[in-house]
Each structure stands twice: as C-alpha cells, then as structure tokens.
Design a protein around this motif. Structure first.
Motif, PDB file in Angstrom:
ATOM      1  N   PRO A 210       0.833  -1.204   0.000  1.00 13.55           N
ATOM      2  CA  PRO A 210       0.000   0.000   0.000  1.00 13.55           C
ATOM      3  C   PRO A 210       0.864   1.248   0.000  1.00 13.55           C
ATOM      4  CG  PRO A 210      -0.010  -1.049   2.162  1.00 13.55           C
ATOM      5  CD  PRO A 210       0.720  -1.966   1.244  1.00 13.55           C
ATOM      6  N   PRO A 211       0.499   2.246  -0.815  1.00 10.03           N
ATOM      7  CA  PRO A 211       1.295   3.478  -0.804  1.00 10.03           C
ATOM      8  C   PRO A 211       1.130   4.206   0.527  1.00 10.03           C
ATOM      9  CG  PRO A 211      -0.664   3.731  -2.188  1.00 10.03           C
ATOM     10  CD  PRO A 211      -0.647   2.314  -1.721  1.00 10.03           C
ATOM     11  N   PRO A 212       2.182   4.892   0.974  1.00  8.10           N
ATOM     12  CA  PRO A 212       2.025   5.664   2.215  1.00  8.10           C
ATOM     13  C   PRO A 212       1.006   6.782   1.975  1.00  8.10           C
ATOM     14  CG  PRO A 212       4.096   6.190   1.136  1.00  8.10           C
ATOM     15  CD  PRO A 212       3.500   5.055   0.369  1.00  8.10           C
ATOM     16  N   PRO A 213       0.243   7.146   3.001  1.00 10.98           N
ATOM     17  CA  PRO A 213      -0.786   8.164   2.775  1.00 10.98           C
ATOM     18  C   PRO A 213      -0.221   9.576   2.713  1.00 10.98           C
ATOM     19  CG  PRO A 213      -0.851   7.402   5.044  1.00 10.98           C
ATOM     20  CD  PRO A 213       0.239   6.629   4.362  1.00 10.98           C
ATOM     21  N   SER A 214       0.656   9.823   1.743  1.00  5.42           N
ATOM     22  CA  SER A 214       1.162  11.192   1.591  1.00  5.42           C
ATOM     23  C   SER A 214       0.580  11.780   0.317  1.00  5.42           C
ATOM     24  CB  SER A 214       2.695  11.187   1.489  1.00  5.42           C
ATOM     25  OG  SER A 214       3.079  10.789   0.202  1.00  5.42           O
TER      26      SER A 214
ATOM     27  N   HIS B  58      -5.715   0.081   4.353  1.00  5.45           N
ATOM     28  CA  HIS B  58      -4.634   1.064   4.458  1.00  5.45           C
ATOM     29  C   HIS B  58      -5.129   2.383   3.850  1.00  5.45           C
ATOM     30  CE1 HIS B  58      -1.586  -1.988   5.463  1.00  5.45           C
ATOM     31  NE2 HIS B  58      -2.331  -2.763   4.690  1.00  5.45           N
ATOM     32  N   ALA B  59      -5.016   3.442   4.619  1.00  4.36           N
ATOM     33  CA  ALA B  59      -5.556   4.723   4.156  1.00  4.36           C
ATOM     34  C   ALA B  59      -4.922   5.162   2.838  1.00  4.36           C
ATOM     35  CB  ALA B  59      -5.335   5.791   5.224  1.00  4.36           C
ATOM     36  N   GLY B  60      -3.607   4.918   2.698  1.00  2.00           N
ATOM     37  CA  GLY B  60      -2.920   5.339   1.484  1.00  2.00           C
ATOM     38  C   GLY B  60      -3.505   4.658   0.255  1.00  2.00           C
ATOM     39  N   ALA B  61      -3.812   3.346   0.389  1.00  2.00           N
ATOM     40  CA  ALA B  61      -4.374   2.596  -0.738  1.00  2.00           C
ATOM     41  C   ALA B  61      -5.747   3.135  -1.094  1.00  2.00           C
ATOM     42  CB  ALA B  61      -4.453   1.118  -0.381  1.00  2.00           C
TER      43      ALA B  61
ATOM     44  N   ALA C  86     -15.345   7.509  -6.635  1.00  2.00           N
ATOM     45  CA  ALA C  86     -14.306   8.136  -5.809  1.00  2.00           C
ATOM     46  C   ALA C  86     -14.930   8.732  -4.551  1.00  2.00           C
ATOM     47  CB  ALA C  86     -13.599   9.216  -6.616  1.00  2.00           C
ATOM     48  N   GLU C  87     -16.070   9.397  -4.694  1.00  2.00           N
ATOM     49  CA  GLU C  87     -16.725  10.034  -3.548  1.00  2.00           C
ATOM     50  C   GLU C  87     -17.127   8.979  -2.511  1.00  2.00           C
ATOM     51  OE1 GLU C  87     -17.055  12.808  -2.203  1.00  2.00           O
ATOM     52  OE2 GLU C  87     -18.816  12.669  -0.921  1.00  2.00           O
ATOM     53  N   THR C  88     -17.578   7.804  -2.990  1.00  2.00           N
ATOM     54  CA  THR C  88     -17.940   6.737  -2.044  1.00  2.00           C
ATOM     55  C   THR C  88     -16.721   6.323  -1.220  1.00  2.00           C
ATOM     56  OG1 THR C  88     -19.567   5.983  -3.632  1.00  2.00           O
ATOM     57  CG2 THR C  88     -18.972   4.429  -1.903  1.00  2.00           C
ATOM     58  N   GLU C  89     -15.575   6.171  -1.889  1.00  2.00           N
ATOM     59  CA  GLU C  89     -14.349   5.789  -1.170  1.00  2.00           C
ATOM     60  C   GLU C  89     -13.971   6.874  -0.162  1.00  2.00           C
ATOM     61  OE1 GLU C  89     -12.722   3.007  -1.469  1.00  2.00           O
ATOM     62  OE2 GLU C  89     -13.734   2.181  -3.233  1.00  2.00           O
ATOM     63  N   LEU C  90     -14.107   8.136  -0.584  1.00  2.00           N
ATOM     64  CA  LEU C  90     -13.670   9.245   0.273  1.00  2.00           C
ATOM     65  C   LEU C  90     -14.572   9.411   1.490  1.00  2.00           C
ATOM     66  CD1 LEU C  90     -12.713  11.677  -2.607  1.00  2.00           C
ATOM     67  CD2 LEU C  90     -11.144  10.543  -1.028  1.00  2.00           C
ATOM     68  N   GLN C  91     -15.870   9.133   1.310  1.00  2.00           N
ATOM     69  CA  GLN C  91     -16.788   9.218   2.460  1.00  2.00           C
ATOM     70  C   GLN C  91     -16.393   8.195   3.520  1.00  2.00           C
ATOM     71  OE1 GLN C  91     -20.786   8.822   1.014  1.00  2.00           O
ATOM     72  NE2 GLN C  91     -20.860  10.905   0.221  1.00  2.00           N
ATOM     73  N   GLN C  92     -15.934   7.025   3.061  1.00  2.00           N
ATOM     74  CA  GLN C  92     -15.519   5.980   4.004  1.00  2.00           C
ATOM     75  C   GLN C  92     -14.335   6.460   4.853  1.00  2.00           C
ATOM     76  OE1 GLN C  92     -17.025   2.974   4.315  1.00  2.00           O
ATOM     77  NE2 GLN C  92     -18.516   3.604   2.785  1.00  2.00           N
ATOM     78  N   ILE C  93     -13.545   7.356   4.286  1.00  2.00           N
ATOM     79  CA  ILE C  93     -12.375   7.864   5.030  1.00  2.00           C
ATOM     80  C   ILE C  93     -12.794   9.017   5.945  1.00  2.00           C
ATOM     81  CG2 ILE C  93     -10.149   9.031   4.791  1.00  2.00           C
ATOM     82  CD1 ILE C  93      -9.839   7.603   2.072  1.00  2.00           C
ATOM     83  N   VAL C  94     -13.478   9.996   5.365  1.00  2.00           N
ATOM     84  CA  VAL C  94     -13.769  11.235   6.107  1.00  2.00           C
ATOM     85  C   VAL C  94     -14.713  10.975   7.287  1.00  2.00           C
ATOM     86  CG1 VAL C  94     -14.866  13.497   5.902  1.00  2.00           C
ATOM     87  CG2 VAL C  94     -13.309  12.728   4.139  1.00  2.00           C
TER      88      VAL C  94
ATOM     89  N   GLU D  51      -6.400   9.973  10.499  1.00  2.00           N
ATOM     90  CA  GLU D  51      -5.237  10.816  10.810  1.00  2.00           C
ATOM     91  C   GLU D  51      -5.411  12.172  10.118  1.00  2.00           C
ATOM     92  OE1 GLU D  51      -2.254   9.797  12.453  1.00  2.00           O
ATOM     93  OE2 GLU D  51      -3.465   8.082  13.068  1.00  2.00           O
ATOM     94  N   ARG D  52      -4.770  13.191  10.668  1.00  2.00           N
ATOM     95  CA  ARG D  52      -4.954  14.557  10.136  1.00  2.00           C
ATOM     96  C   ARG D  52      -4.641  14.667   8.648  1.00  2.00           C
ATOM     97  NH1 ARG D  52      -4.613  18.988  13.786  1.00  2.00           N
ATOM     98  NH2 ARG D  52      -3.380  20.134  12.265  1.00  2.00           N
ATOM     99  N   ASP D  53      -3.452  14.160   8.233  1.00  2.00           N
ATOM    100  CA  ASP D  53      -3.086  14.338   6.830  1.00  2.00           C
ATOM    101  C   ASP D  53      -3.940  13.469   5.908  1.00  2.00           C
ATOM    102  OD1 ASP D  53      -1.440  16.435   7.028  1.00  2.00           O
ATOM    103  OD2 ASP D  53       0.386  15.389   6.408  1.00  2.00           O
ATOM    104  N   VAL D  54      -4.373  12.321   6.411  1.00  2.00           N
ATOM    105  CA  VAL D  54      -5.254  11.462   5.606  1.00  2.00           C
ATOM    106  C   VAL D  54      -6.563  12.206   5.345  1.00  2.00           C
ATOM    107  CG1 VAL D  54      -6.647   9.360   5.683  1.00  2.00           C
ATOM    108  CG2 VAL D  54      -4.243   9.293   6.384  1.00  2.00           C
ATOM    109  N   GLU D  55      -7.110  12.805   6.407  1.00  2.00           N
ATOM    110  CA  GLU D  55      -8.366  13.548   6.242  1.00  2.00           C
ATOM    111  C   GLU D  55      -8.158  14.730   5.283  1.00  2.00           C
ATOM    112  OE1 GLU D  55     -10.351  14.911   9.831  1.00  2.00           O
ATOM    113  OE2 GLU D  55     -11.695  16.201   8.633  1.00  2.00           O
TER     114      GLU D  55
END
Ligand code: ZN
Length: 381
Positions: free
Chosen positions: A73-77, A102-105, A122-130, A137-141
C-alpha cells in the motif's frame, strides 16, 4: 454454498438453451442436412462465447481475488496518492482493492477513480475515510478533503468544494497540500493586498428552505451589531443532505413561531452538517436566541444543526466547523465585531449547556486566532 448453486444453475440453463436451439433447427431440416446444422451451430460457437464474455456471464475473477497479494500500500502522503497514474489505472485500482484497510491505498484508489472519470465511485471511497469512526489521521483527512473538493468542483458545487478545502486546511500539515487547499479566492495576488483575507461565503436564502413569513409586528429592528453568539440546535442532525437541513430549519421556525410565540426563527444564520450556510431571521431584525431582550440586542445568532453534547453527537463535522469559521470571520469583519464579543450561548448565559464543550473549544480557538491576527495587523501598521 449459495454461490456454487447459483453458478451451477446458470451454467445448466446455458447448455439447455444450446441443445434446444439445435433441436429446433434440426426439426426443420432434412436428415441429410443435420450434419450441416451441426456445422452451422459449431461455427456460431465462437460468436456465442464472445457475446457471453462481453455480457459478463462467463466465469469472472472477483476484483478482490485479482488483488496482487504482494502489492504494497502506498504511504498516505499527498505526493504518493497523486502520483501520475500509469497507462492502466484500472489495473492499479484492482491491485489495491484488497488493501483498502490502508488509508494510502484507499486514497490512491479514489484519486485513480477520479482520473478515470468515476467521480461518484471516488466520492464513495472518500466518504468511508472522512466519516470513519474513529476519525482518520490529520493528513489522511486533509488529502481526502482535497480530493472531495475536486469532485464537488467537477459537479459545479463550488460552495461545498470551498467548505471541503476549508475543512482540509484545519487538519493539513504538509505545505504542498496546504497550498492546494487554500481557496483560490484567498491566495495573495500581486499588487495591492486584498481588503479581506476571507473568501466570500455564499449563504442560502430563506426561499431555499421555504421559510414562513416573519411576523414583523412583534419584532424589533436590530440596531448596531456588536456581538456574535454561537449555538447548537440541540436536536440530533447527522444527515448532510440538503433536504434534511430544510426539514430541520423549518421545524425550528415552526417551534419558535408557534410554541415560543416569536415573530420568526430566532437565529440569523444556520449551518448544516455538510457546511452549508442558511439565512435564518434577516439581520435587519433583532434575534431571539440569547435569552432576554438585553442579551439579544445587537447580537447575531448562529446555530449549528445538531446536538454536540458528549453523550449525543459529540464532535461537530469538520465541514460544519469550517463554515462556522468562515461565517464568523466574515460577519466580524462586516460589522466590526471585536474578537472578545464572539461568544457561545453558555458564555453569555452560564445556566445553559448550549452549544456543548466541543463547540465551546472551537469558538475559543477561533476567537484566539482572530485576536492573534488583529495583533499582527496592528503591529504592521
Ligand atoms: Zn443556544
């Protein structure tokens, strides 16, 4: 068990259809031409199988199963998430699907979906994170907020895009990301400094929630504004849809007019969980939100929809807080309200818990930042 039973049934019906087609053809053929019928049918087989594959009825490899077990998984940067996609972004998405924990993935999947034009996916994936519990994590959000802002911009929802960027700025640490999250309207331009560092905030009119007419006969004109008071509605409101906000605001107005006997909804502005700002009572009229007449004089009331007590909803959504931040700054500037006069209902009337400890902290932070920028501005003069 269910899956194999279903698969078996589907395969069986396909064989049956094939045999029946042949029998029908043979029935109308002379015996010496049956051989030709077989030849014809067998020659059609590749076309048949090709169509079946196109329709997706053949055996399929599930996207999860096709994930590369060795994929890292890519790092979440911000840098890794937004790296240019290769020539086959869909294959990269499939390889990362099994690594969604993994948040980065997950962020990379959302970015790649956007790049392939699948903005809704994409929005569906992002809602799962936010909206994850616990919060990301702050930078992930922050990266997720930036990607959501891209999506809202694409759909022409500039208000929501702006709110997302503002929410992202509250949690972003990476300088490159902060730069991208900064609203284009507030980026310093060459030449004379803009008169305001705050982007204009769009406020939805009363017609957008079908407000009942104000009974102005029982209302007082506002007079000079010198204070802003922040409240919560104390009614649970987690739904970010516009229709939910409309229902909530209409219900508050009904309560204020019919139960309390006030001329109109008591607050001047309301902010929903998605960060939309709505006009309540016109600013020309004194509000009914802070307690008695003396507390309401020259006092703008802002209400965040929701109940933010720890035992209820707890923390307000970041988009809602970002909109509050922007609205308060705009109002304070327009009416020249001193930072110390930006208060919570509890500070004005200690017997109430409104708006709860989370918003209390947010307002204190906002007041502090306004004080600091005032000191900095005074030092420059
Ligand atoms: Zn209150």
């Amino acid at each position: 068990m269910t899956i194999s039973a279903t698969t078996g049934c589907m395969a069986g019906s396909r064989c049956f259809g094939f045999r029946r087609a042949f029998e029908r053809l043979a029935r109308f053929s002379r015996p010496d031409r049956r051989c030709s019928a077989w030849v014809l049918l067998l020659s059609l087989c590749p076309i048949w199988l090709g169509l079946a594959a196109c329709a997706g009825v053949g055996p399929r490899v599930s996207p999860e199963a096709s994930s590369d077990a060795n994929a890292v998984p890519p790092p979440p940067s911000f840098h890794s998430v937004t790296a240019a996609p290769g020539t086959r972004p869909v294959e990269e998405i499939l390889a990362l699907r099994g690594l969604r924990s993994h948040a980065g993935a997950r962020l990379r999947i959302a970015f790649l979906l956007q790049e392939t034009g699948n903005w809704a996916g994409a929005e569906t994936e992002l809602q799962q994170i936010v909206f994850a519990d616990p919060r990301p994590e702050r930078d992930v959000e922050a990266i997720a907020r930036w990607l959501r802002a891209r999506g809202f911009e694409r759909r022409g929802e500039s208000d929501r895009a702006r709110a997302e960027r503002a929410a992202g700025l509250l949690v972003a640490d990476e300088p490159g990301l902060r730069e991208r999250l900064t609203d284009r309207a507030v980026v310093a331009r060459p030449g004379p400094a803009p008169s305001s560092p705050v982007a204009a905030l769009s406020v939805l009119p009363r017609t957008s929630w079908k407000a009942a007419a104000a009974k102005t006969r029982s209302m007082k004109p506002m007079g000079p504004v010198h204070r802003i008071t922040i409240h919560h509605s104390a009614t649970a409101c987690r739904d970010g849809r516009q229709t939910a906000a409309v229902a909530a605001i209409r219900s508050i107005q009904r309560y204020h007019q019919e139960e309390q006997g006030w001329g109109d909804i008591g607050y001047h502005f309301l902010i929903d969980p998605a960060g939309r700002v709505w006009t309540g009572r016109a600013v020309d009229w004194q509000g009914a939100h802070a307690g008695d007449d003396e507390r309401n004089q020259g006092n703008l009331g802002i209400c965040l929809l929701g109940n933010f007590m720890p035992r209820d909803q707890g923390q307000p959504p970041a988009a809602q807080l970002a909109a509050l931040d922007q609205l308060v700054k705009q109002l304070a500037r327009r009416h020249e309200v001193a930072p110390r006069q930006i208060v919570t209902h509890h500070e004005l009337k200690p017997s109430t818990d409104c708006p709860g400890p989370y918003l209390q902290t947010a307002v204190e932070r906002l007041r502090g930042s306004l004080e600091t920028s005032r000191i900095v501005a005074a030092a420059r003069e």
